[in-house]
Design a protein around this motif. Structure first.
Motif, PDB file in Angstrom:
ATOM      1  N   ALA A  83       0.836  -1.206   0.000  1.00 57.34           N
ATOM      2  CA  ALA A  83       0.000   0.000   0.000  1.00 57.34           C
ATOM      3  C   ALA A  83       0.870   1.254   0.000  1.00 57.34           C
ATOM      4  O   ALA A  83       0.582   2.227  -0.727  1.00 57.34           O
ATOM      5  N   ALA A  84       1.936   1.253   0.799  1.00 60.00           N
ATOM      6  CA  ALA A  84       2.847   2.406   0.834  1.00 60.00           C
ATOM      7  C   ALA A  84       3.561   2.572  -0.501  1.00 60.00           C
ATOM      8  O   ALA A  84       3.762   3.699  -0.977  1.00 60.00           O
ATOM      9  N   ALA A  85       3.943   1.458  -1.124  1.00 58.18           N
ATOM     10  CA  ALA A  85       4.604   1.527  -2.428  1.00 58.18           C
ATOM     11  C   ALA A  85       3.663   2.077  -3.487  1.00 58.18           C
ATOM     12  O   ALA A  85       4.052   2.916  -4.319  1.00 58.18           O
ATOM     13  N   ALA A  86       2.409   1.617  -3.482  1.00 55.27           N
ATOM     14  CA  ALA A  86       1.428   2.101  -4.452  1.00 55.27           C
ATOM     15  C   ALA A  86       1.155   3.591  -4.261  1.00 55.27           C
ATOM     16  O   ALA A  86       1.021   4.342  -5.237  1.00 55.27           O
ATOM     17  N   ALA A  87       1.066   4.019  -2.995  1.00 53.59           N
ATOM     18  CA  ALA A  87       0.833   5.439  -2.711  1.00 53.59           C
ATOM     19  C   ALA A  87       2.008   6.279  -3.194  1.00 53.59           C
ATOM     20  O   ALA A  87       1.819   7.373  -3.764  1.00 53.59           O
ATOM     21  N   THR A  88       3.216   5.790  -2.983  1.00 60.55           N
ATOM     22  CA  THR A  88       4.408   6.518  -3.439  1.00 60.55           C
ATOM     23  C   THR A  88       4.433   6.613  -4.949  1.00 60.55           C
ATOM     24  O   THR A  88       4.717   7.684  -5.525  1.00 60.55           O
ATOM     25  N   TRP A  89       4.129   5.498  -5.607  1.00 60.60           N
ATOM     26  CA  TRP A  89       4.109   5.469  -7.078  1.00 60.60           C
ATOM     27  C   TRP A  89       3.092   6.478  -7.621  1.00 60.60           C
ATOM     28  O   TRP A  89       3.356   7.194  -8.587  1.00 60.60           O
ATOM     29  N   THR A  90       1.934   6.563  -6.971  1.00 61.19           N
ATOM     30  CA  THR A  90       0.845   7.405  -7.465  1.00 61.19           C
ATOM     31  C   THR A  90       1.005   8.878  -7.098  1.00 61.19           C
ATOM     32  O   THR A  90       0.739   9.768  -7.920  1.00 61.19           O
ATOM     33  N   LEU A  91       1.441   9.142  -5.882  1.00 67.42           N
ATOM     34  CA  LEU A  91       1.399  10.499  -5.346  1.00 67.42           C
ATOM     35  C   LEU A  91       2.714  11.266  -5.460  1.00 67.42           C
ATOM     36  O   LEU A  91       2.695  12.497  -5.525  1.00 67.42           O
ATOM     37  N   VAL A  92       3.834  10.585  -5.455  1.00 70.42           N
ATOM     38  CA  VAL A  92       5.132  11.276  -5.479  1.00 70.42           C
ATOM     39  C   VAL A  92       5.488  11.655  -6.916  1.00 70.42           C
ATOM     40  O   VAL A  92       5.576  10.780  -7.783  1.00 70.42           O
ATOM     41  N   ALA A 124       5.125  -2.381  16.702  1.00 69.36           N
ATOM     42  CA  ALA A 124       4.916  -1.044  16.151  1.00 69.36           C
ATOM     43  C   ALA A 124       6.079  -0.625  15.264  1.00 69.36           C
ATOM     44  O   ALA A 124       5.886  -0.067  14.167  1.00 69.36           O
ATOM     45  N   LEU A 125       7.294  -0.916  15.704  1.00 69.00           N
ATOM     46  CA  LEU A 125       8.471  -0.559  14.918  1.00 69.00           C
ATOM     47  C   LEU A 125       8.537  -1.362  13.628  1.00 69.00           C
ATOM     48  O   LEU A 125       8.950  -0.845  12.581  1.00 69.00           O
ATOM     49  N   VAL A 126       8.112  -2.613  13.679  1.00 68.04           N
ATOM     50  CA  VAL A 126       8.087  -3.449  12.476  1.00 68.04           C
ATOM     51  C   VAL A 126       7.099  -2.892  11.454  1.00 68.04           C
ATOM     52  O   VAL A 126       7.365  -2.869  10.248  1.00 68.04           O
ATOM     53  N   VAL A 127       5.959  -2.433  11.917  1.00 69.91           N
ATOM     54  CA  VAL A 127       4.954  -1.849  11.016  1.00 69.91           C
ATOM     55  C   VAL A 127       5.491  -0.565  10.383  1.00 69.91           C
ATOM     56  O   VAL A 127       5.316  -0.326   9.180  1.00 69.91           O
ATOM     57  N   VAL A 128       6.148   0.273  11.185  1.00 76.17           N
ATOM     58  CA  VAL A 128       6.745   1.499  10.652  1.00 76.17           C
ATOM     59  C   VAL A 128       7.799   1.160   9.598  1.00 76.17           C
ATOM     60  O   VAL A 128       7.890   1.819   8.550  1.00 76.17           O
ATOM     61  N   TYR A 129       8.572   0.109   9.855  1.00 74.36           N
ATOM     62  CA  TYR A 129       9.574  -0.331   8.882  1.00 74.36           C
ATOM     63  C   TYR A 129       8.901  -0.711   7.560  1.00 74.36           C
ATOM     64  O   TYR A 129       9.410  -0.370   6.479  1.00 74.36           O
ATOM     65  N   ALA A 130       7.776  -1.416   7.637  1.00 78.27           N
ATOM     66  CA  ALA A 130       7.068  -1.820   6.418  1.00 78.27           C
ATOM     67  C   ALA A 130       6.613  -0.597   5.620  1.00 78.27           C
ATOM     68  O   ALA A 130       6.698  -0.581   4.384  1.00 78.27           O
ATOM     69  N   VAL A 131       6.158   0.444   6.311  1.00 77.61           N
ATOM     70  CA  VAL A 131       5.730   1.670   5.625  1.00 77.61           C
ATOM     71  C   VAL A 131       6.917   2.336   4.937  1.00 77.61           C
ATOM     72  O   VAL A 131       6.841   2.731   3.759  1.00 77.61           O
ATOM     73  N   VAL A 132       8.020   2.476   5.669  1.00 76.50           N
ATOM     74  CA  VAL A 132       9.209   3.128   5.114  1.00 76.50           C
ATOM     75  C   VAL A 132       9.758   2.344   3.926  1.00 76.50           C
ATOM     76  O   VAL A 132      10.111   2.930   2.884  1.00 76.50           O
ATOM     77  N   GLU A 133       9.826   1.026   4.057  1.00 77.63           N
ATOM     78  CA  GLU A 133      10.306   0.204   2.940  1.00 77.63           C
ATOM     79  C   GLU A 133       9.356   0.291   1.753  1.00 77.63           C
ATOM     80  O   GLU A 133       9.793   0.218   0.603  1.00 77.63           O
ATOM     81  N   GLY A 134       8.067   0.460   2.027  1.00 81.90           N
ATOM     82  CA  GLY A 134       7.109   0.627   0.941  1.00 81.90           C
ATOM     83  C   GLY A 134       7.381   1.891   0.145  1.00 81.90           C
ATOM     84  O   GLY A 134       7.312   1.895  -1.092  1.00 81.90           O
ATOM     85  N   VAL A 135       7.696   2.982   0.840  1.00 79.56           N
ATOM     86  CA  VAL A 135       8.055   4.232   0.161  1.00 79.56           C
ATOM     87  C   VAL A 135       9.309   4.034  -0.692  1.00 79.56           C
ATOM     88  O   VAL A 135       9.365   4.460  -1.856  1.00 79.56           O
ATOM     89  N   PHE A 136      10.297   3.376  -0.124  1.00 74.97           N
ATOM     90  CA  PHE A 136      11.547   3.115  -0.852  1.00 74.97           C
ATOM     91  C   PHE A 136      11.311   2.245  -2.081  1.00 74.97           C
ATOM     92  O   PHE A 136      11.740   2.581  -3.191  1.00 74.97           O
ATOM     93  N   VAL A 137      10.618   1.128  -1.882  1.00 75.93           N
ATOM     94  CA  VAL A 137      10.356   0.205  -2.998  1.00 75.93           C
ATOM     95  C   VAL A 137       9.497   0.874  -4.063  1.00 75.93           C
ATOM     96  O   VAL A 137       9.721   0.688  -5.272  1.00 75.93           O
ATOM     97  N   GLY A 138       8.503   1.663  -3.652  1.00 73.69           N
ATOM     98  CA  GLY A 138       7.649   2.349  -4.619  1.00 73.69           C
ATOM     99  C   GLY A 138       8.434   3.329  -5.470  1.00 73.69           C
ATOM    100  O   GLY A 138       8.234   3.413  -6.697  1.00 73.69           O
TER     101      GLY A 138
END
Length: 282
Positions: A83-92, A124-138
């Motif tokens: 979801a974070a990757a898709a948002a980055t792809w679409t919005l950034v 909580a930290l693992v979830v934050v990591y998933a969001v950050v990695e999603g931005v990077f991967v996106g």
């Protein structure tokens, strides 16, 4: 409980301390409690004393991690990352892709190191990591897709294909996580990480080491990384299997899921890069 994996040994010791913490509860007036197995009521006693009378109560039960827990947490992390990757792809916008790429990589690296060396599971930290990695991967995926249309889908399919292949090989015991295998893999992964960090530093100063430029050396290095990333799943599967056997608390399923997601992201990036080497110039 003995294990050849130092990470599991550390987590197992932490779990043992958590379970043991409830076995020496003090009485209501400060009297020391005693382990339940040492307390034997008098034969004529028909009913136990009520809780809080001065005798220890049972330690709170801790739910142990299961394979299903790891599967659910892994799917959740991948969904968040996707979801974070898709948002980055679409919005950034394109002009900010470099910032999202570099920022996500740096923050993800720091978070990954914290989670890896932490003695306690931190969902909580693992979830934050998933969001950050999603931005990077996106950001990375969008940049590569602009250069080579369709390459992202190919890399995704190849990544999950390798993952499921390794899962089947491990389940069939074709590949085993022996103590020697574990030591070799830890050394190889550590060495590759060091080489990539050194190459990154050199690239910041304009020095080309030819490890990431599409040359035969770069292709060979990517193939080595792909093999290492694929075999790292064997370590993950072994840790999950041993963690379930050792009865680690349920929240450690997040730590196990984190290990799988790290391997998937690494494998995806290496496959993406390798595929780009064989794309014709537009």
């Amino acid at each position: 409980m003995k294990t050849s994996n130092p990470v599991l040994a550390r987590l197992g010791q932490a779990a043992e301390r958590e379970r043991a913490a409830g076995y020496a509860q003090p009485g209501p007036y400060g009297q020391p409690g005693y382990p339940p197995q040492q307390y034997q009521p008098y034969p004529q006693q028909q009913q136990p004393y009520p809780p809080g009378y001065g005798y220890p109560t049972a330690a709170p039960a801790t739910t142990s991690m299961t394979l299903d827990d790891v599967v659910v947490k892994t799917v959740m992390m991948l969904a968040i990352l996707g979801a974070a990757a898709a948002a980055t792809w679409t919005l950034v916008p394109d002009q900010l892709l470099g910032l999202a790429w570099g920022g996500g990589a740096l923050v993800g690296l720091v978070l990954g190191m914290i989670i890896s060396f932490s003695r306690m599971a931190n969902p909580a930290l693992v979830v934050v990591y998933a969001v950050v990695e999603g931005v990077f991967v996106g950001a990375v995926s969008k940049a590569f897709d602009h250069l080579y249309e369709g390459i992202v889908l190919q890399a995704v399919v190849a990544t999950f294909g390798v993952f499921f292949l390794m899962a089947m090989l491990y389940k069939a015991r074709v590949i085993r996580a022996t103590p020697k295998f574990i030591k070799i893999m830890i050394a190889v992964i550590g060495g590759l990480f060091a080489v990539m960090m050194i190459n990154l530093v050199f690239s910041l100063f304009g020095v080309n080491t030819h490890l990431r430029d599409g040359s035969p050396l770069a292709i060979g290095f990517s193939l080595v990384c792909i093999v290492a990333a694929s075999l790292s799943f064997v370590l993950n599967f072994h840790e999950i299997e041993e963690g379930v056997r050792m009865g680690l608390p349920q929240r450690y399923a997040w730590t196990a899921a984190f290990g799988i997601v790290v391997g998937l992201v690494w494998l995806y990036l290496e496959v993406l890069r390798l595929l780009s080497y064989f794309q014709g110039d537009d």
